[in-house]
Write a protein that holds these residues in place. Structure first.
Motif, PDB file in Angstrom:
ATOM      1  N   UNK A 186      -3.768   4.754   8.357  1.00 16.62           N
ATOM      2  CA  UNK A 186      -2.399   4.592   8.824  1.00 16.62           C
ATOM      3  C   UNK A 186      -2.230   3.568   9.924  1.00 16.62           C
ATOM      4  N   UNK A 187      -3.146   3.532  10.886  1.00 21.09           N
ATOM      5  CA  UNK A 187      -3.020   2.600  12.009  1.00 21.09           C
ATOM      6  C   UNK A 187      -3.299   1.154  11.609  1.00 21.09           C
ATOM      7  N   UNK A 188      -3.856   0.961  10.442  1.00 21.52           N
ATOM      8  CA  UNK A 188      -4.202  -0.385   9.991  1.00 21.52           C
ATOM      9  C   UNK A 188      -3.181  -0.968   9.012  1.00 21.52           C
ATOM     10  N   UNK A 189      -2.197  -0.171   8.633  1.00 22.83           N
ATOM     11  CA  UNK A 189      -1.217  -0.610   7.645  1.00 22.83           C
ATOM     12  C   UNK A 189       0.200  -0.370   8.131  1.00 22.83           C
ATOM     13  N   UNK A 190       1.085  -1.307   7.826  1.00 21.20           N
ATOM     14  CA  UNK A 190       2.514  -1.081   8.029  1.00 21.20           C
ATOM     15  C   UNK A 190       2.969  -0.134   6.918  1.00 21.20           C
ATOM     16  N   UNK A 191       4.087   0.523   7.121  1.00 21.56           N
ATOM     17  CA  UNK A 191       4.599   1.496   6.145  1.00 21.56           C
ATOM     18  C   UNK A 191       4.746   0.871   4.757  1.00 21.56           C
ATOM     19  N   UNK A 192       5.309  -0.339   4.684  1.00 16.85           N
ATOM     20  CA  UNK A 192       5.494  -0.983   3.377  1.00 16.85           C
ATOM     21  C   UNK A 192       4.159  -1.349   2.738  1.00 16.85           C
ATOM     22  N   UNK A 193       3.152  -1.682   3.538  1.00 14.88           N
ATOM     23  CA  UNK A 193       1.824  -1.976   2.994  1.00 14.88           C
ATOM     24  C   UNK A 193       1.180  -0.705   2.417  1.00 14.88           C
ATOM     25  N   UNK A 194       1.324   0.391   3.147  1.00 21.05           N
ATOM     26  CA  UNK A 194       0.778   1.660   2.665  1.00 21.05           C
ATOM     27  C   UNK A 194       1.431   2.053   1.344  1.00 21.05           C
ATOM     28  N   UNK A 195       2.734   1.882   1.250  1.00 20.58           N
ATOM     29  CA  UNK A 195       3.441   2.193  -0.001  1.00 20.58           C
ATOM     30  C   UNK A 195       3.001   1.269  -1.127  1.00 20.58           C
ATOM     31  N   UNK A 196       2.796   0.005  -0.819  1.00 22.51           N
ATOM     32  CA  UNK A 196       2.358  -0.953  -1.843  1.00 22.51           C
ATOM     33  C   UNK A 196       0.968  -0.592  -2.366  1.00 22.51           C
ATOM     34  N   UNK A 197       0.047  -0.276  -1.460  1.00 26.24           N
ATOM     35  CA  UNK A 197      -1.307   0.108  -1.890  1.00 26.24           C
ATOM     36  C   UNK A 197      -1.251   1.375  -2.725  1.00 26.24           C
ATOM     37  N   UNK A 198      -0.494   2.343  -2.261  1.00 24.32           N
ATOM     38  CA  UNK A 198      -0.354   3.598  -2.996  1.00 24.32           C
ATOM     39  C   UNK A 198       0.193   3.345  -4.401  1.00 24.32           C
ATOM     40  N   UNK A 199       1.208   2.505  -4.494  1.00 23.20           N
ATOM     41  CA  UNK A 199       1.791   2.183  -5.793  1.00 23.20           C
ATOM     42  C   UNK A 199       0.821   1.467  -6.709  1.00 23.20           C
ATOM     43  N   UNK A 200       0.065   0.539  -6.164  1.00 22.58           N
ATOM     44  CA  UNK A 200      -0.919  -0.184  -6.974  1.00 22.58           C
ATOM     45  C   UNK A 200      -2.028   0.747  -7.471  1.00 22.58           C
ATOM     46  N   UNK A 201      -2.539   1.567  -6.579  1.00 21.65           N
ATOM     47  CA  UNK A 201      -3.621   2.475  -6.975  1.00 21.65           C
ATOM     48  C   UNK A 201      -3.152   3.552  -7.941  1.00 21.65           C
ATOM     49  N   UNK A 202      -1.873   3.886  -7.915  1.00 18.67           N
ATOM     50  CA  UNK A 202      -1.322   4.886  -8.845  1.00 18.67           C
ATOM     51  C   UNK A 202      -1.490   4.438 -10.294  1.00 18.67           C
ATOM     52  N   UNK A 203      -1.612   3.151 -10.530  1.00 21.62           N
ATOM     53  CA  UNK A 203      -1.830   2.649 -11.894  1.00 21.62           C
ATOM     54  C   UNK A 203      -3.133   3.158 -12.503  1.00 21.62           C
ATOM     55  N   UNK A 204      -4.065   3.528 -11.672  1.00 23.54           N
ATOM     56  CA  UNK A 204      -5.375   3.982 -12.150  1.00 23.54           C
ATOM     57  C   UNK A 204      -5.438   5.498 -12.309  1.00 23.54           C
ATOM     58  N   UNK A 205      -4.422   6.178 -11.873  1.00 24.83           N
ATOM     59  CA  UNK A 205      -4.447   7.650 -11.898  1.00 24.83           C
ATOM     60  C   UNK A 205      -3.694   8.218 -13.081  1.00 24.83           C
TER      61      UNK A 205
END
Length: 147
Positions: free
Chosen positions: A128-147
């Protein structure tokens, strides 16, 4: 018979390596934070969390296995350990006298809550401390493609 080998891009290979390395490093950091705080390993939390959020606080072992990343042989030993520590208990599955429920105890709920305080802080510190909120959401969205 040889299968056609698809050309793998450098970007896909790099993404794979980064995903694996990041996952390993983050898990190691979180495990270290739990250990420093005198808490048991993350696998304990995973099992206690799945039990705590299940209906009536109980699941069959195969249900725990399906909901966690633990292999059956590791899960059996872990459940034995959790039971010895008084964090779970086993109950006979009424419909089938052979099966067993794994039921979280009050002590298990208490430990899970204590572990979450450390785990949540570790997630914040290492992710959390290394990512802005929009970056965290973007990573989460990208990784969701694999789940």
């Amino acid at each position: 018979m040889m299968e056609k080998i698809t050309k793998l891009s450098e970007a896909a290979t790099s993404a794979w390596i980064s995903i694996m390395r990041a996952g390993e490093r983050l898990l190691a950091a979180i495990e270290a934070d739990l250990k420093t705080a005198g808490m048991p390993p993350l696998a304990w939390y995973d099992v206690l969390w799945e039990l705590a959020r299940s209906k009536d606080g109980k699941l069959r072992p195969y249900e725990i296995e399906e909901r966690t990343l633990l292999a059956q042989y590791n899960l059996s030993r872990l459940i034995d350990r959790l039971e010895r520590e008084g964090l779970v208990r086993r109950e006979v599955f009424a419909e089938d006298g052979r099966g067993r429920w794994v039921v979280i105890t009050d002590a298990g709920r208490t430990l899970r809550t204590r572990m979450w305080a450390v785990y949540a802080a570790a997630i914040e510190a290492h992710v959390g401390s290394k990512l802005a909120e929009d970056e965290a959401k973007a990573i989460s969205g990208l990784l969701a493609r694999f789940l």
